[in-house]
Scaffold this motif. Structure first.
Motif, short mmCIF file in Angstrom:
data_model
loop_
_atom_site.label_atom_id
_atom_site.label_comp_id
_atom_site.label_asym_id
_atom_site.label_seq_id
_atom_site.Cartn_x
_atom_site.Cartn_y
_atom_site.Cartn_z
N LEU A 181 0.84 -1.20 0.00
CA LEU A 181 0.00 0.00 0.00
C LEU A 181 0.88 1.26 0.00
O LEU A 181 0.57 2.25 -0.67
CB LEU A 181 -0.92 0.01 1.23
CG LEU A 181 -1.85 -1.21 1.40
CD1 LEU A 181 -2.77 -1.02 2.60
CD2 LEU A 181 -2.69 -1.46 0.15
N LEU A 214 -7.45 2.53 0.54
CA LEU A 214 -6.41 1.51 0.39
C LEU A 214 -6.65 0.42 1.43
O LEU A 214 -6.64 0.69 2.64
CB LEU A 214 -5.02 2.12 0.60
CG LEU A 214 -4.30 2.67 -0.64
CD1 LEU A 214 -5.11 3.72 -1.33
CD2 LEU A 214 -2.94 3.20 -0.27
N VAL A 268 -7.16 4.35 4.92
CA VAL A 268 -6.39 3.12 5.04
C VAL A 268 -7.09 2.20 6.03
O VAL A 268 -7.43 2.61 7.14
CB VAL A 268 -4.94 3.41 5.53
CG1 VAL A 268 -4.20 2.12 5.80
CG2 VAL A 268 -4.19 4.25 4.51
N THR A 282 -6.14 -3.90 2.52
CA THR A 282 -5.44 -5.16 2.22
C THR A 282 -6.42 -6.18 1.64
O THR A 282 -6.14 -6.80 0.62
CB THR A 282 -4.80 -5.73 3.50
OG1 THR A 282 -3.98 -4.71 4.06
CG2 THR A 282 -3.96 -6.96 3.18
#
Ligand SMILES: O=P(O)(O)OC[C@H]1O[C@H](OP(=O)(O)OP(=O)(O)O)[C@H](O)[C@@H]1O
Length: 440
Positions: free
Chosen positions: A271, A371, A343, A373
């Motif tokens: 990221l 962003l 995030v 995962t």
């Protein structure tokens, strides 16, 4: 080329399995994964694993329960076939959000695709099917549910010929949602509704069925919810796993549930690279955590780049059930006239990021990136993203993203194949993998 190693891919993510094998320079091992007509899983390993170091790649998205069972059976098959060591590689760890408390978010993962949301402008941010709420219209895919309950509680069902209600406990008087004891006809409807309302408050996390509701009205009754995360950890160990490799566990402390080594890799370096190379003038952007739970992850990135940080506080103490769909979000920090970069570890229904994006744009952000995962993106998450204020959503391929990408032009995917291949190589050779854990 790595020797004496066998990499088996489950059915959850064959693309990632192929990528990992090609990075390692070995062919994917032969395995037959099938189902009996009854639905039971059948696993047949097509080559010898005797004395080998076996890695089984199986992620937690999609048909998560089937994939988990398939993984357990495969681990057990390898152990029975005298594998030297079996490592379960779970890019997205299933059930890790249920490590100690029930999954209690509004907008639980959805299973039914919406039927009429091809046009973004016709989209609302309600979950579909929504958690049943008093007074709200029935949404797409929600047939009956509590409305059905209320219908079933209508007077015709419980009244006797004289129009009075039988006492609770008699065959005819076993109406769900009723307190023991006689009940006056005049207030039946109201009291049932208010009890159903209480039940909904207690059960807002899940889609309740009528049977679940029948538990709710008993004063003082506490619903007990299984700690599924603990069970999954035990199942993996019992099946014979010697080692776990995963990425960005929702709760890193979940590693403590295992008595075997758990390597929790970070998606953060990927990221960070995206921020550095794909977001123009990223240093003047603001890193935003969409909730308090993700603040540590987000600040780690902000600190590494010397960027500003903001936090969205999700109010989790609504007083009425109807507030839950619109739980308050407050921004702590300044994003006016700047690019905001959300995030987080995962997006499931995408409620969190889409609502956060709306708030950030309202507070003056010029552009909003998210962003993450793990792009679980279940139910109508893609439609929600398409219709949202988000400009770009960046996820990794810890679960397959091909179909999501074809439906969502805002979606960009980063590859974790190299990271997992390197982790497998290092574990196999007994080398340190701390370099893959690095925050910075
Ligand atoms: O896409 P959604 O369905 O909105 O879910 C995504 C959110 O859920 C998880 O946090 P959670 O709400 O479990 O709370 P926590 O971070 O405080 O544990 C995750 O960290 C995201 O913030």
């Amino acid at each position: 080329m790595v020797r004496n190693i066998v990499v088996l891919g489950g059915s959850s993510h064959p693309q990632l399995n192929n990528r990992i094998c090609s990075h390692l320079g070995i062919p994917p091992a032969k395995i037959v994964l099938a189902k009996f007509s009854v639905g039971e899983t059948r696993v047949e390993i097509g080559e010898s694993v005797r004395g080998k170091d076996v890695f089984i790649i199986q992620s937690g998205g999609g048909k998560v329960n089937d994939h988990l069972m398939e993984l357990l059976i495969t681990i057990s098959a390898c152990k029975t076939a005298s594998a030297k060591r079996v490592t379960a590689v779970l890019p997205l760890f299933p059930y890790s959000r249920q490590s100690d408390i029930p999954y209690n978010k509004t907008g639980a993962p959805l299973t039914k695709a919406p039927t009429n949301f091809n046009r973004p402008d016709s989209y609302t941010f309600e979950s579909r099917p929504q958690t049943p709420n008093p007074g709200t219209p029935e949404s797409v895919g929600l047939n009956g549910s509590t409305d059905g309950l209320l219908k079933r509680l209508s007077k015709s069902q419980f009244e006797d010929q004289n129009g009075s209600l039988p006492p609770y406990g008699s065959q005819k008087g076993r109406y769900p949602g009723a307190r023991p004891g006689p009940m006056k006809r005049s207030n039946t409807s109201d009291s049932v509704k208010s009890e159903v309302g209480e039940a909904r408050e207690r059960n807002s996390s899940t889609q309740m069925n009528d049977d679940a509701l029948s538990f709710a009205p008993r004063a003082g009754y506490k619903q007990w919810v299984a700690q599924a995360g603990t069970l999954v950890a035990d199942l993996l160990t019992c099946a014979g796993a010697d080692h776990i490799i995963t990425m960005d566990l929702h709760d890193p402390q979940y590693q403590g549930f295992f008595d075997i080594p758990v390597d929790n890799l970070y998606g953060r370096p990927l990221l960070k690279k995206y921020i550095q190379y794909s977001i123009p003038d990223y240093k003047s952007a603001v890193i935003v955590s969409p909730d308090a739970g993700g603040a540590k992850r987000a600040t780690a990135i902000a600190d590494a780049f010397g960027m500003d940080f903001a936090l969205i506080h999700k109010e989790r103490r609504p007083t009425r059930i109807t507030d839950r769909q619109n739980a308050t979000m407050m921004l702590v920090g300044d994003v006016a006239n700047r690019v905001a970069i959300l995030v987080d570890d995962l997006a499931d229904t995408s409620n969190t990021i889409t609502r956060a994006a709306k708030l950030l744009k309202k507070e003056g952000a010029t552009k909003v990136y998210a962003l993450l995962t793990h792009g679980i993106l279940s139910g109508d998450a893609i439609e929600r993203i398409n219709a949202s204020a988000l400009d770009k959503v960046v996820v990794t391929n810890t679960i397959p993203q091909e179909e999501n990408q074809s439906r969502c032009p805002k979606l960009e995917v980063l590859d974790v194949g190299t990271v997992f291949a390197e982790a497998i190589r290092r574990v196999h050779h007994g080398e340190s993998i701390s370099v893959l854990f690095q925050y910075d």
